[in-house]
Design a protein around this motif. Sequence first.
Motif, PDB file in Angstrom:
ATOM      1  N   ILE A 130       4.471  -2.560  13.462  1.00 55.72           N
ATOM      2  CA  ILE A 130       5.849  -2.174  13.752  1.00 55.72           C
ATOM      3  C   ILE A 130       6.152  -0.786  13.465  1.00 55.72           C
ATOM      4  O   ILE A 130       7.082  -0.144  14.114  1.00 55.72           O
ATOM      5  CB  ILE A 130       6.866  -3.023  12.933  1.00 55.72           C
ATOM      6  CG1 ILE A 130       6.612  -3.154  11.310  1.00 55.72           C
ATOM      7  CG2 ILE A 130       6.954  -4.558  13.443  1.00 55.72           C
ATOM      8  CD1 ILE A 130       7.629  -3.715  10.539  1.00 55.72           C
ATOM      9  N   PHE A 131       5.487  -0.228  12.546  1.00 56.10           N
ATOM     10  CA  PHE A 131       5.749   1.274  12.188  1.00 56.10           C
ATOM     11  C   PHE A 131       4.963   2.148  13.154  1.00 56.10           C
ATOM     12  O   PHE A 131       5.286   3.274  13.228  1.00 56.10           O
ATOM     13  CB  PHE A 131       5.489   1.596  10.741  1.00 56.10           C
ATOM     14  CG  PHE A 131       6.421   0.627   9.729  1.00 56.10           C
ATOM     15  CD1 PHE A 131       7.673   0.968   9.866  1.00 56.10           C
ATOM     16  CD2 PHE A 131       5.827  -0.377   8.859  1.00 56.10           C
ATOM     17  CE1 PHE A 131       8.611  -0.180   8.926  1.00 56.10           C
ATOM     18  CE2 PHE A 131       6.458  -1.091   8.153  1.00 56.10           C
ATOM     19  CZ  PHE A 131       8.000  -0.894   8.119  1.00 56.10           C
ATOM     20  N   ARG A 173       9.630   4.072   5.875  1.00 55.80           N
ATOM     21  CA  ARG A 173       8.408   4.192   6.715  1.00 55.80           C
ATOM     22  C   ARG A 173       8.870   4.798   8.100  1.00 55.80           C
ATOM     23  O   ARG A 173       7.951   5.650   8.734  1.00 55.80           O
ATOM     24  CB  ARG A 173       8.034   2.622   7.149  1.00 55.80           C
ATOM     25  CG  ARG A 173       7.537   2.125   5.464  1.00 55.80           C
ATOM     26  CD  ARG A 173       6.011   2.291   5.238  1.00 55.80           C
ATOM     27  NE  ARG A 173       5.114   2.164   6.716  1.00 55.80           N
ATOM     28  CZ  ARG A 173       3.925   1.932   6.471  1.00 55.80           C
ATOM     29  NH1 ARG A 173       3.275   1.980   5.364  1.00 55.80           N
ATOM     30  NH2 ARG A 173       3.192   1.864   7.664  1.00 55.80           N
ATOM     31  N   ASN A 193       8.560  -9.425   4.395  1.00 58.51           N
ATOM     32  CA  ASN A 193       8.062  -8.131   3.850  1.00 58.51           C
ATOM     33  C   ASN A 193       6.522  -8.529   3.383  1.00 58.51           C
ATOM     34  O   ASN A 193       5.925  -7.723   3.321  1.00 58.51           O
ATOM     35  CB  ASN A 193       8.861  -7.860   2.631  1.00 58.51           C
ATOM     36  CG  ASN A 193      10.110  -7.061   3.038  1.00 58.51           C
ATOM     37  OD1 ASN A 193      10.168  -6.402   4.264  1.00 58.51           O
ATOM     38  ND2 ASN A 193      11.279  -7.250   2.333  1.00 58.51           N
ATOM     39  N   GLY A 229      21.068  -4.273   7.675  1.00 58.59           N
ATOM     40  CA  GLY A 229      20.339  -4.994   6.824  1.00 58.59           C
ATOM     41  C   GLY A 229      18.816  -4.729   6.696  1.00 58.59           C
ATOM     42  O   GLY A 229      18.040  -5.157   5.838  1.00 58.59           O
ATOM     43  N   GLU A 230      18.682  -3.554   7.279  1.00 56.71           N
ATOM     44  CA  GLU A 230      17.155  -2.704   6.994  1.00 56.71           C
ATOM     45  C   GLU A 230      17.123  -2.384   5.677  1.00 56.71           C
ATOM     46  O   GLU A 230      17.965  -1.905   4.892  1.00 56.71           O
ATOM     47  CB  GLU A 230      17.043  -1.649   7.951  1.00 56.71           C
ATOM     48  CG  GLU A 230      15.620  -1.004   8.098  1.00 56.71           C
ATOM     49  CD  GLU A 230      15.494   0.011   8.939  1.00 56.71           C
ATOM     50  OE1 GLU A 230      16.042   0.994   8.967  1.00 56.71           O
ATOM     51  OE2 GLU A 230      14.632  -0.145  10.045  1.00 56.71           O
ATOM     52  N   SER A 231      16.001  -2.684   4.941  1.00 53.53           N
ATOM     53  CA  SER A 231      15.475  -2.193   3.720  1.00 53.53           C
ATOM     54  C   SER A 231      15.163  -0.721   3.593  1.00 53.53           C
ATOM     55  O   SER A 231      15.036  -0.122   4.811  1.00 53.53           O
ATOM     56  CB  SER A 231      14.323  -2.943   3.274  1.00 53.53           C
ATOM     57  OG  SER A 231      13.079  -2.555   3.945  1.00 53.53           O
ATOM     58  N   SER A 281      16.315  -7.203   6.296  1.00 47.48           N
ATOM     59  CA  SER A 281      15.562  -7.508   5.037  1.00 47.48           C
ATOM     60  C   SER A 281      16.153  -8.362   4.128  1.00 47.48           C
ATOM     61  O   SER A 281      15.925  -8.409   3.223  1.00 47.48           O
ATOM     62  CB  SER A 281      14.791  -6.405   4.657  1.00 47.48           C
ATOM     63  OG  SER A 281      13.679  -5.907   5.520  1.00 47.48           O
ATOM     64  N   ARG A 294       5.981   8.148   3.803  1.00 44.19           N
ATOM     65  CA  ARG A 294       4.884   8.693   4.030  1.00 44.19           C
ATOM     66  C   ARG A 294       4.929  10.321   4.067  1.00 44.19           C
ATOM     67  O   ARG A 294       3.774  11.161   4.117  1.00 44.19           O
ATOM     68  CB  ARG A 294       4.143   8.409   5.484  1.00 44.19           C
ATOM     69  CG  ARG A 294       3.947   7.261   5.610  1.00 44.19           C
ATOM     70  CD  ARG A 294       3.642   6.694   7.020  1.00 44.19           C
ATOM     71  NE  ARG A 294       4.811   6.403   7.658  1.00 44.19           N
ATOM     72  CZ  ARG A 294       4.624   6.417   8.947  1.00 44.19           C
ATOM     73  NH1 ARG A 294       3.523   6.477   9.706  1.00 44.19           N
ATOM     74  NH2 ARG A 294       5.837   6.243   9.676  1.00 44.19           N
ATOM     75  N   ASN A 335       3.922  -6.818   5.161  1.00 46.36           N
ATOM     76  CA  ASN A 335       3.691  -5.476   5.224  1.00 46.36           C
ATOM     77  C   ASN A 335       2.052  -4.878   4.915  1.00 46.36           C
ATOM     78  O   ASN A 335       1.717  -4.006   5.404  1.00 46.36           O
ATOM     79  CB  ASN A 335       4.585  -4.650   4.135  1.00 46.36           C
ATOM     80  CG  ASN A 335       6.007  -4.773   4.467  1.00 46.36           C
ATOM     81  OD1 ASN A 335       6.383  -5.298   5.547  1.00 46.36           O
ATOM     82  ND2 ASN A 335       6.818  -4.190   3.578  1.00 46.36           N
TER      83      ASN A 335
END
Lengths: 336, 336, 336
Positions: free
Chosen positions: A297-298, C96, A287, C88-90, A278, C123, A290
């Motif tokens: 993806i989630f 999530r 993003n 680099g993941e947010s 990101s 969540r 989203n």
Amino acid sequence: MSRFLGQHILSVNQFDLDAITQIFNVADTMQVYTRREKRTTVLDGAILGNLFFEPSTRTRVSFGTAFNLLGGEVRETVGVSNSALAKGESLYDTARVLSGYSDVIAMRHPDAGSVEEFSKGSRVPCINGGDGPNEHPTQALLDLYTIKKELAFHQRDINGLHIAMVGDLKFGRTVHSLAKLLCLFKDIRFTFIAPTELGMPDYILDTITNAGHQFNIQDSLDGQFDADICYQTRVQEERFPSKEEANKYRGKFRLNQAIYTQHFKSKTVIMHPLPRDSRADANELDNDLNQNPNLAIFRQTDNGVLVRMALFALALGVENKVKDYERAVPWHYHSN
Amino acid sequence: MSRFLGQHILSVNQFDLDAITQIFNVADTMQVYTRREKRTTVLDGAILGNLFFEPSTRTRVSFGTAFNLLGGEVRETVGVSNSALAKGESLYDTARVLSGYSDVIAMRHPDAGSVEEFSKGSRVPCINGGDGPNEHPTQALLDLYTIKKELAFHQRDINGLHIAMVGDLKFGRTVHSLAKLLCLFKDIRFTFIAPTELGMPDYILDTITNAGHQFNIQDSLDGQFDADICYQTRVQEERFPSKEEANKYRGKFRLNQAIYTQHFKSKTVIMHPLPRDSRADANELDNDLNQNPNLAIFRQTDNGVLVRMALFALALGVENKVKDYERAVPWHYHSN
Amino acid sequence: MSRFLGQHILSVNQFDLDAITQIFNVADTMQVYTRREKRTTVLDGAILGNLFFEPSTRTRVSFGTAFNLLGGEVRETVGVSNSALAKGESLYDTARVLSGYSDVIAMRHPDAGSVEEFSKGSRVPCINGGDGPNEHPTQALLDLYTIKKELAFHQRDINGLHIAMVGDLKFGRTVHSLAKLLCLFKDIRFTFIAPTELGMPDYILDTITNAGHQFNIQDSLDGQFDADICYQTRVQEERFPSKEEANKYRGKFRLNQAIYTQHFKSKTVIMHPLPRDSRADANELDNDLNQNPNLAIFRQTDNGVLVRMALFALALGVENKVKDYERAVPWHYHSN
């Protein structure tokens, strides 16, 4: 008793359509537990050896959570420096020893073939959680399971699917494995969108052709795609000889809401093996997607828990007993 | 109520023959659980603080598994950098704090005496999982327990044993501790096979003589040995001033199938504290011995779980209640 | 159903007096479990995601133990290098994904605001276990809970309290948070003892004044203090530009038994956020105070488990059901 009892899960090559059907049927029965509608303790007293000689938070925790949700315990090892491997111990010895401490093993290791080598010394079933550039079969299964569920939501099944695979298709372990699994179904259409240097390897293309499916190859994201699934992959910097080489390809196969609307139909499901980068210069999957309900993806990572629960239950032969160990869940909050 | 209730396990010096008999009797009762014939939850709700300030995958996981198999939970700490010790906290403070989070502690630390120092601040029993060059009492117990079981298989007991110890006997913590424990029995014969510079220390030789046992010393693996046990040790590279110095001794006390057949009788049990170095130039205990039924090295590590379960049960005073919390095991597969 | 159900715990600013009363009332009910008088399994099957992207053994184990004592399981991640964040993941994506593997998350991270950012993608409820220089609300709660219990032992309550805070009050996150929480009570007197350069920030002084409380400022430990509590803080070396700068302040606000007797009344309770530096040149809180019954530093860490159990029970809505899942504890030994 299923064919999976006591067996290792090392490669997608070991699955046929019947095997996949069995796994997915068991995965379906696990949803009541991941949603915390019920609790099961069928694996109370069983121990997962969660051996991550190469770190991977997501995969490691997903395996551990899956085992806990069946009532089992998790003994974890992270990183090779913590290990006797660093003192010259063979994978065979490590496996003989550590398999004496657990009922099933999930293992990630940076070297191709290492999990298979380990499994030869193991006295309990081993599940490959990724052996470097080689295989990551549970990722392929969760990808396929996600496709099945997303299509089911639109009253479709996998036969007749059109899937676009975008990005780095040469080094992307996940797209290779997924393509192989899809070949087990009927009338699959593949569209491969990648720079020529990073195209899908010939042996995968041959597998597709031999199985009677079709594919198209494009070197950029041009035109209209009636794909049911758009499977986006990360530019895996570490696969390139240099950061500069990697940067050449960055952003060329970017997906954001505007690009999605321009090239794909409104129901195209977006998938990605995660993590997505990101950072501002990454541009692999923006993003602004989203809020798009087709961004799966989630749901993919959530499905990973179901698939891994199924594999554990099958390997230990409790797939039909899970319900017998069910109880009520007393806590009030869960958002899944 | 046993003498072990609430007590620390710091050194082999604290054991007499009666203590060892108690531990081994309890260990024998644990086999039904390690074989997954039954499950017990006697320690449900108890927490093991598994503190490995020096990494050791095998020992750490063995302690954790042993506690899980009794129904307890494990909270783990690996590596000193993760610790307040790095900010100058004393072992006393660390012990006061962390012992408030657990019911029993297993601890490994690179410094000699550190576990004993820690135990002074601890409000719960501490088990020494190795304090550098000093002590590793659970390894000594599992070695002795293995000898007992291997001899019992041949309708023998420990009294009258002839044991050969081979390799680096100067820095080998395990052979020192095992020799001390064997001195509690009757008519033990020791054969020490080591380079002169790496021979068994005088204080151990004195202990053996004072206890009325016999020993022979050889500087190479020559001749015929009627030993019941051949205990091979690793050339521990890190104990030497340099890699070159270590390499001088590598391979000189090697054991493989041909050497075994030449020097030992057909029932001689082969033991080793593990890990063994399986790299081509290591030659400490060759893989061609893996098919030899007398190779007990993996039975040793399996026995480690039984011994550690016994120590936990004794320290927490549940050794006679384990069976009351028994239940059936629903899963089908276990190879142990 | 409490106001905490499904809610994040990010900052002390979100608490009013009613919230604190609720948390402490639930914490009081947990003592029967931390003392092992009873066992509860109310959270059997629930999973804590214990995410320590910055290591902290004490806080991490305390959260994990608290969850285990409620019957839940813990899946742990330690260190940022193990994490997709490094690719680099947010934080949003990480949240999530990982929130899909657990029922509640405790998280520590070196960056201010990171836990709040993470909570937006989560969540499940997130509890801030420290986000760098910003907040560490559970430490503040356990400090306040300790004050409440220590005063109750002397038949006092928090209203009318006189507290001395000593040491580095500029960078000491814990004293800021504790001061804020104390402002919710009545007639609090603060004495701040710190070098001018490391004094309590103006915004905290304003908060105190605006809430109608009083404070005194001193630049050294001179005179007699009738404080009920002396809260000592560590000279946090890492907050200074250099080790030399840090050393300038070392030892200037030292507390030992002689200094305590000279400056404080005989019932003054000594607190400290821990770890304390016990190296010879540290001199922040000397070991000769260990025999002083007013040294509450280890009662503080013990109380941390009670407070964290309360937060978990409240966040998952089981605070009134804990007792329904109670059972007897079969083991004999516990010193708490």
